[in-house]
Design an enzyme around this catalytic site. Structure first.
Site, PDB file in Angstrom:
ATOM      1  N   TRP A 187     -59.030 -40.357  24.379  1.00 47.09           N
ATOM      2  CA  TRP A 187     -58.013 -41.346  23.997  1.00 47.09           C
ATOM      3  C   TRP A 187     -58.693 -42.692  23.832  1.00 47.09           C
ATOM      4  O   TRP A 187     -59.459 -43.114  24.710  1.00 47.09           O
ATOM      5  CB  TRP A 187     -56.907 -41.475  25.066  1.00 47.09           C
ATOM      6  CG  TRP A 187     -56.031 -42.652  24.763  1.00 47.09           C
ATOM      7  CD1 TRP A 187     -55.093 -42.739  23.769  1.00 47.09           C
ATOM      8  CD2 TRP A 187     -56.071 -43.950  25.385  1.00 47.09           C
ATOM      9  NE1 TRP A 187     -54.541 -43.997  23.758  1.00 47.09           N
ATOM     10  CE2 TRP A 187     -55.122 -44.756  24.741  1.00 47.09           C
ATOM     11  CE3 TRP A 187     -56.812 -44.492  26.435  1.00 47.09           C
ATOM     12  CZ2 TRP A 187     -54.887 -46.087  25.096  1.00 47.09           C
ATOM     13  CZ3 TRP A 187     -56.593 -45.825  26.794  1.00 47.09           C
ATOM     14  CH2 TRP A 187     -55.633 -46.595  26.135  1.00 47.09           C
ATOM     15  N   GLU A 228     -56.043 -37.488  21.737  1.00 44.64           N
ATOM     16  CA  GLU A 228     -54.710 -37.953  22.165  1.00 44.64           C
ATOM     17  C   GLU A 228     -54.256 -39.156  21.338  1.00 44.64           C
ATOM     18  O   GLU A 228     -54.938 -40.172  21.268  1.00 44.64           O
ATOM     19  CB  GLU A 228     -54.774 -38.348  23.653  1.00 44.64           C
ATOM     20  CG  GLU A 228     -53.463 -38.884  24.196  1.00 44.64           C
ATOM     21  CD  GLU A 228     -53.568 -39.283  25.677  1.00 44.64           C
ATOM     22  OE1 GLU A 228     -54.667 -39.175  26.265  1.00 44.64           O
ATOM     23  OE2 GLU A 228     -52.543 -39.718  26.239  1.00 44.64           O
ATOM     24  N   LYS A 230     -51.303 -42.190  20.167  1.00 41.36           N
ATOM     25  CA  LYS A 230     -50.386 -43.134  20.823  1.00 41.36           C
ATOM     26  C   LYS A 230     -49.675 -43.932  19.742  1.00 41.36           C
ATOM     27  O   LYS A 230     -50.266 -44.237  18.699  1.00 41.36           O
ATOM     28  CB  LYS A 230     -51.190 -44.052  21.753  1.00 41.36           C
ATOM     29  CG  LYS A 230     -50.335 -44.871  22.702  1.00 41.36           C
ATOM     30  CD  LYS A 230     -51.197 -45.451  23.831  1.00 41.36           C
ATOM     31  CE  LYS A 230     -50.359 -46.303  24.770  1.00 41.36           C
ATOM     32  NZ  LYS A 230     -51.095 -46.711  25.968  1.00 41.36           N
ATOM     33  N   ASP A 261     -48.975 -36.905  24.755  1.00 43.23           N
ATOM     34  CA  ASP A 261     -48.564 -37.621  25.967  1.00 43.23           C
ATOM     35  C   ASP A 261     -47.087 -37.970  25.808  1.00 43.23           C
ATOM     36  O   ASP A 261     -46.684 -38.593  24.815  1.00 43.23           O
ATOM     37  CB  ASP A 261     -49.431 -38.887  26.103  1.00 43.23           C
ATOM     38  CG  ASP A 261     -49.157 -39.676  27.376  1.00 43.23           C
ATOM     39  OD1 ASP A 261     -47.971 -39.909  27.683  1.00 43.23           O
ATOM     40  OD2 ASP A 261     -50.128 -40.083  28.043  1.00 43.23           O
ATOM     41  N   HIS A 264     -46.068 -41.471  24.650  1.00 45.35           N
ATOM     42  CA  HIS A 264     -46.765 -42.089  23.523  1.00 45.35           C
ATOM     43  C   HIS A 264     -46.005 -42.055  22.206  1.00 45.35           C
ATOM     44  O   HIS A 264     -46.605 -42.119  21.142  1.00 45.35           O
ATOM     45  CB  HIS A 264     -48.138 -41.435  23.348  1.00 45.35           C
ATOM     46  CG  HIS A 264     -49.118 -41.888  24.375  1.00 45.35           C
ATOM     47  ND1 HIS A 264     -50.474 -41.659  24.285  1.00 45.35           N
ATOM     48  CD2 HIS A 264     -48.950 -42.589  25.520  1.00 45.35           C
ATOM     49  CE1 HIS A 264     -51.082 -42.176  25.322  1.00 45.35           C
ATOM     50  NE2 HIS A 264     -50.170 -42.739  26.098  1.00 45.35           N
ATOM     51  N   HIS A 288     -49.964 -34.453  28.357  1.00 47.16           N
ATOM     52  CA  HIS A 288     -49.971 -35.464  29.409  1.00 47.16           C
ATOM     53  C   HIS A 288     -48.513 -35.664  29.761  1.00 47.16           C
ATOM     54  O   HIS A 288     -47.775 -36.343  29.040  1.00 47.16           O
ATOM     55  CB  HIS A 288     -50.601 -36.771  28.935  1.00 47.16           C
ATOM     56  CG  HIS A 288     -52.082 -36.788  29.106  1.00 47.16           C
ATOM     57  ND1 HIS A 288     -52.854 -37.901  28.911  1.00 47.16           N
ATOM     58  CD2 HIS A 288     -52.932 -35.809  29.508  1.00 47.16           C
ATOM     59  CE1 HIS A 288     -54.119 -37.612  29.163  1.00 47.16           C
ATOM     60  NE2 HIS A 288     -54.185 -36.338  29.525  1.00 47.16           N
ATOM     61  N   ASP A 296     -44.027 -47.024  27.271  1.00 54.69           N
ATOM     62  CA  ASP A 296     -45.002 -46.111  27.877  1.00 54.69           C
ATOM     63  C   ASP A 296     -45.380 -46.621  29.268  1.00 54.69           C
ATOM     64  O   ASP A 296     -46.506 -47.020  29.517  1.00 54.69           O
ATOM     65  CB  ASP A 296     -46.240 -46.042  26.956  1.00 54.69           C
ATOM     66  CG  ASP A 296     -47.332 -45.165  27.522  1.00 54.69           C
ATOM     67  OD1 ASP A 296     -47.005 -44.167  28.182  1.00 54.69           O
ATOM     68  OD2 ASP A 296     -48.508 -45.485  27.300  1.00 54.69           O
ATOM     69  N   ASP A 298     -45.443 -45.076  32.142  1.00 47.80           N
ATOM     70  CA  ASP A 298     -46.165 -44.133  33.008  1.00 47.80           C
ATOM     71  C   ASP A 298     -45.549 -44.029  34.399  1.00 47.80           C
ATOM     72  O   ASP A 298     -46.258 -44.087  35.412  1.00 47.80           O
ATOM     73  CB  ASP A 298     -47.650 -44.500  33.100  1.00 47.80           C
ATOM     74  CG  ASP A 298     -48.362 -44.336  31.772  1.00 47.80           C
ATOM     75  OD1 ASP A 298     -48.568 -43.195  31.361  1.00 47.80           O
ATOM     76  OD2 ASP A 298     -48.685 -45.359  31.131  1.00 47.80           O
ATOM     77  N   ASP A 328     -49.931 -37.636  33.650  1.00 50.27           N
ATOM     78  CA  ASP A 328     -50.441 -38.967  33.350  1.00 50.27           C
ATOM     79  C   ASP A 328     -49.390 -40.005  33.729  1.00 50.27           C
ATOM     80  O   ASP A 328     -48.524 -40.340  32.929  1.00 50.27           O
ATOM     81  CB  ASP A 328     -50.806 -39.081  31.862  1.00 50.27           C
ATOM     82  CG  ASP A 328     -51.537 -40.376  31.557  1.00 50.27           C
ATOM     83  OD1 ASP A 328     -51.770 -41.155  32.494  1.00 50.27           O
ATOM     84  OD2 ASP A 328     -51.881 -40.614  30.374  1.00 50.27           O
TER      85      ASP A 328
HETATM   86  C1  LIG Z   1     -55.663 -43.583  31.796  1.00 54.51           C
HETATM   87  C2  LIG Z   1     -54.888 -43.381  30.541  1.00 54.51           C
HETATM   88  O1  LIG Z   1     -53.549 -43.366  30.820  1.00 54.51           O
HETATM   89  C3  LIG Z   1     -55.162 -42.144  29.813  1.00 54.51           C
HETATM   90  O2  LIG Z   1     -56.501 -42.050  29.624  1.00 54.51           O
HETATM   91  C4  LIG Z   1     -54.565 -41.934  28.424  1.00 54.51           C
HETATM   92  O3  LIG Z   1     -54.320 -40.577  28.421  1.00 54.51           O
HETATM   93  C5  LIG Z   1     -53.313 -42.646  28.057  1.00 54.51           C
HETATM   94  O4  LIG Z   1     -52.287 -42.064  28.087  1.00 54.51           O
HETATM   95  C6  LIG Z   1     -53.340 -44.051  27.598  1.00 54.51           C
HETATM   96  O5  LIG Z   1     -52.067 -44.562  27.375  1.00 54.51           O
HETATM   97 MN    MN Z   2     -52.180 -39.913  28.351  1.00 54.65          MN
END
Ligand SMILES: C[C@H](O)[C@H](O)[C@@H](O)C(=O)CO
Ligand code: MN
Length: 427
Positions: A187, A228, A230, A261, A264, A288, A296, A298, A328
């Site tokens: 990524w 990956e 985004k 992901d 994303h 992910h 995003d 997380d 993730d």
């Molecule tokens: C640490 C990151 O979240 C990861 O490498 C990556 O997968 C990502 O989702 C970035 O937004």
């Molecule tokens: Mn990710």
């Protein structure tokens, strides 16, 4: 009757209830036991890594919170992970970022080597926890302007190409040592804050850089590359070079694994609906599993409709052998071991729910055009005793069945996490 006897009794009732709709719960438990989820190392230390000269995170990534107990060393991170694994049923994997190597002296990203990951490789073999890997294209002075593999400066591009090549070599060594392929996920943050005048050239540069990185052939029994995409990040709101269309096309044209992901895409766009489409054209998928809240962000994975839909799509499509499930998320506002435990247990619960569906019956109703019965049975399924099967699965896996795992984490917090302070980082 003790708690364990109650779990047995509840399971027996649940087994009969599922059998009445043609679902074999013992078979579902056997199947889930074969699924390894890749826990992400970066939940344990807020995506800090162990390079010594910690750069601010940046590159569209943000961790909020200041909960005590962040892992400060590889040993602490491994100790925390072992605590989390002990609370999660099944045998799982670890997804490691390149910035988590063990470095006695500063080593720049283009010069990292297998020797810096020997500690992880040995730990993985000892613990029976296979490793996955990720090059780290962020938190670095050469990524400070938001570009890496698509950078207009050939020198910076080459630096990151060399990092990618080094990471593939490390991933292959991990795969060789553990006897199963290490998935190496790429990524890159590259993107524009404001409207670019040229979207084409950076995308051409990214493809050329990736081609150079992947040009060396490595045994697929040792490592498999994934890419990956985004939609946007903080600071790359207007255009991300590695967009979904870019990587979908890249992965299809190179017959490569794609990574989706869950955070994303547009906030209302779901990856569950993409799984069966992309698997028509790419050999394998890495997920992910994340949870975006408005963006995003997380967040820790909870038992959402989308999490259930992702697992249903994997099971209904017969894709368990082609989809690799990674997590993730990173939340520094709660106990980090609890975050791993909650997120992974939820992913497994959703997978178990999918394995307990009368899939063939639902698909037969659909083929017959009986959408009324399909909807009725899907809704009735939601009241089936999933919890009793889950508790049984935890019990036979020798991990806490219900909320008792939290007591274990609380004790660990008292005994270990609370003793950590930024003022006293072990050597
Ligand atoms: C640490 C990151 O979240 C990861 O490498 C990556 O997968 C990502 O989702 C970035 O937004
Ligand atoms: Mn990710």
């Amino acid at each position: 009757m003790g708690r364990s006897g109650k779990i047995d009794a509840m399971y027996e009732l649940a087994r009969q209830q599922y059998a009445a709709i043609g679902v074999d719960t013992d078979d579902a438990i056997r199947r889930i036991g074969d699924v390894a989820i890749s826990l992400h190392c970066w939940q344990g230390d807020d995506v800090g890594g162990f390079e010594g000269d910690a750069q601010s995170l940046g590159n569209g990534l943000a961790v909020t919170g200041n909960y005590p107990g962040r892992a400060r060393t590889p040993d602490e991170l491994r100790q925390d992970l072992q605590m989390a694994y002990s609370l999660i049923p099944g045998n799982h994997r670890l997804n490691l970022h390149a910035m988590y190597g063990e470095f006695d002296t500063p080593v720049d990203r283009d010069a990292i080597d297998v020797q810096h990951f020997q500690g992880w490789i040995q730990w993985a073999v000892d613990q029976g926890v296979p490793l996955d890997f990720n090059p780290s294209f962020f938190s670095h002075p050469h990524a400070a302007d938001g570009f890496t593999l698509a950078h207009s400066d050939p020198g910076i591009r080459q630096f990151w190409i060399d990092h990618g090549i080094a990471c593939r070599k490390i991933a292959a060594a991990m795969g060789a040592a553990q006897g199963s392929p290490c998935i190496d996920n790429f990524w890159v943050p590259d993107g524009f804050k404001d409207t670019p005048a040229d979207r084409k050239t950076p995308r051409e540069r990214l493809a050329a850089s990736l081609d150079e990185i992947f040009s060396g052939s490595l045994p697929p029994t040792h490592t498999i590359d994934a890419v990956e995409c985004k939609l946007f990040g903080i600071g790359s709101e207007s255009c991300v070079v590695g967009s979904h269309e870019f990587y979908l096309g890249y992965a299809i044209s190179r017959n490569q694994m794609l990574c989706l992901d869950a955070g994303h895409f547009h906030p209302t766009e779901v990856i569950s609906d993409k799984i069966s489409s992309v698997l028509m054209y790419v050999p394998e998928l890495l997920l992910h599993v994340s949870r975006g809240v408005r963006w995003d962000s997380d967040h820790v994975v909870t038992f959402t409709d989308e999490l259930q839909a992702i697992m249903q799509e994997i099971v209904r499509g017969g894709f368990l052998d082609r989809v690799h499930i990674g997590l993730d998320f990173f939340d520094a506002s709660i106990n980090r071991v609890a975050a791993w435990t909650i997120g992974t247990r939820n992913a497994l619960k959703a997978l178990l729910a999918a394995l307990l569906e009368p899939t063939e019956q639902l698909q037969q109703l659909e083929r017959e055009g009986d959408f009324t019965a399909r909807l009725a049975l899907m809704e009735e399924q939601k009241m089936m005793p999933l919890g009793a099967v889950w508790d049984h699965y935890c019990q036979v896996s020798d991990v806490p069945a219900g909320r008792q795992w939290l007591d274990v984490v609380r004790q660990y917090e008292q005994d270990v996490l609370k003793l950590r302070s930024d003022a006293s980082v072990p050597a």
